[in-house]
Design a protein around this motif. Structure first.
Motif: not given
Length: 305
Positions: A9-13, A31-33, A38-41, A46-51
């Motif tokens: 997932w690219i874009g955590l707005g 896997f989100g970036t 701050q958005r990654i955190s 919320a359960g999304v794995k940081p990329a």
């Protein structure tokens, strides 16, 4: 329940974060970036794995992008590394509201890279994204849509396959044009009623219980009861979408008089400092044009007069 899988997932707005979090809650490894740590955190909470990098997010079989505009999509998918690091045979699902033109460029580049590209813009707002009540319009490779569908059902209540090219882009712009024009009409309608000495709540009741009482009118009437203009979708965002709508019309040699006028309404709102307010702030612009201030809390039952 759909089989769970690893997703990038690219874009955590505003939209990307709640949608990716919902998919993570459904059991997918997401896997989100994002450019902002701050958005990654927040997504991680919320359960999304940081990329750590875009490349890390892009290595999975299905990769989503949720980006603010044409420039961001171009920077990631055309000028950036995304299509170079995704593996051949994987699926790129682009969920943003962007122009058919830039989307077609991404489609050509994805095809050259051996990647199946789905245009899958979502309809709905950030306030309901976490509930799974969004809808999506999809165009692109049919086989990729069939693979994507079980995942889509985890964050949307309805999915419509429309064709192999930019059909989904035009569908989303058509929907947003109806929303923008409806908001402009609603603003003038309630102010006309105020000029005719109707009580604030009374005109809202009339609209919601009349033939024009669409789901959007019902939804926005709830906010207007208390004059809550906190943003679910901002005036600035609507102005951006109207630029896309007018541009798409002109590119297809179609006159867009209503869309163009509505764009000027939102331009006026942005110019008056309402850019980050909700798009139903058309009411405030109509009040200003009519020489009216905000109604006072004067009636019983909390009604605004």
């Amino acid at each position: 329940m759909a089989e769970t899988q690893a997703l990038g997932w690219i874009g955590l707005g505003k939209m990307g974060l709640p949608i990716s979090a919902r998919l993570a809650a459904a059991g997918h490894d997401v896997f989100g970036t994002d450019r902002e740590q701050q958005r990654i955190s927040e997504a991680s909470d919320a359960g999304v794995k940081p990329a750590a990098t875009l490349e890390e997010a892009a290595r999975h079989g299905i990769v989503f992008t949720s980006l603010p505009d044409d420039n961001a999509l171009r920077a990631v998918a055309l000028d950036g590394p995304l299509l170079h690091v995704m593996r051949k045979g994987s699926i790129l699902v682009e969920t943003s509201t962007v122009s058919p033109g830039v989307s077609a460029e991404v489609a050509q580049a994805a095809d050259s890279a051996g990647i199946a590209y789905l245009r899958a813009p979502v309809s709905g707002n950030a306030a309901i994204a976490h509930t799974g009540n969004l809808t999506c319009f999809v165009s692109g490779h049919r086989a990729a849509f069939d693979t994507f569908l079980p995942v889509a059902q985890g964050f949307t209540r309805a999915q419509k396959y429309l064709g192999t090219a930019e059909e989904a882009r035009y569908a989303k712009l058509a929907v947003n044009l109806m929303i923008a024009v409806s908001a402009a009409m609603m603003g003038e309608s309630v102010v006309l009623a105020r000029k005719g000495n109707l009580a604030w709540q009374d005109i809202l009741d009339v609209l919601t219980n009349s033939a024009v009482g669409s789901p959007m009118v019902h939804y926005k009437a709830k906010s207007l009861e208390t004059r809550d203009f906190s943003s679910t979708f901002s005036c600035r965002q609507m102005a951006k979408d109207l630029d896309l709508i007018v541009g798409a019309g002109h590119a297809t040699e179609m006159a867009m008089p209503i869309a163009s006028l509505t764009r000027e309404i939102y331009g006026a709102l942005v110019g008056r400092g309402e850019g980050e307010a909700d798009f139903i702030s058309t009411v405030k612009l109509a009040e200003w044009s009519a020489g009216l201030g905000e109604p006072d809390l004067e009636q019983t039952g909390g009604r605004l007069a």
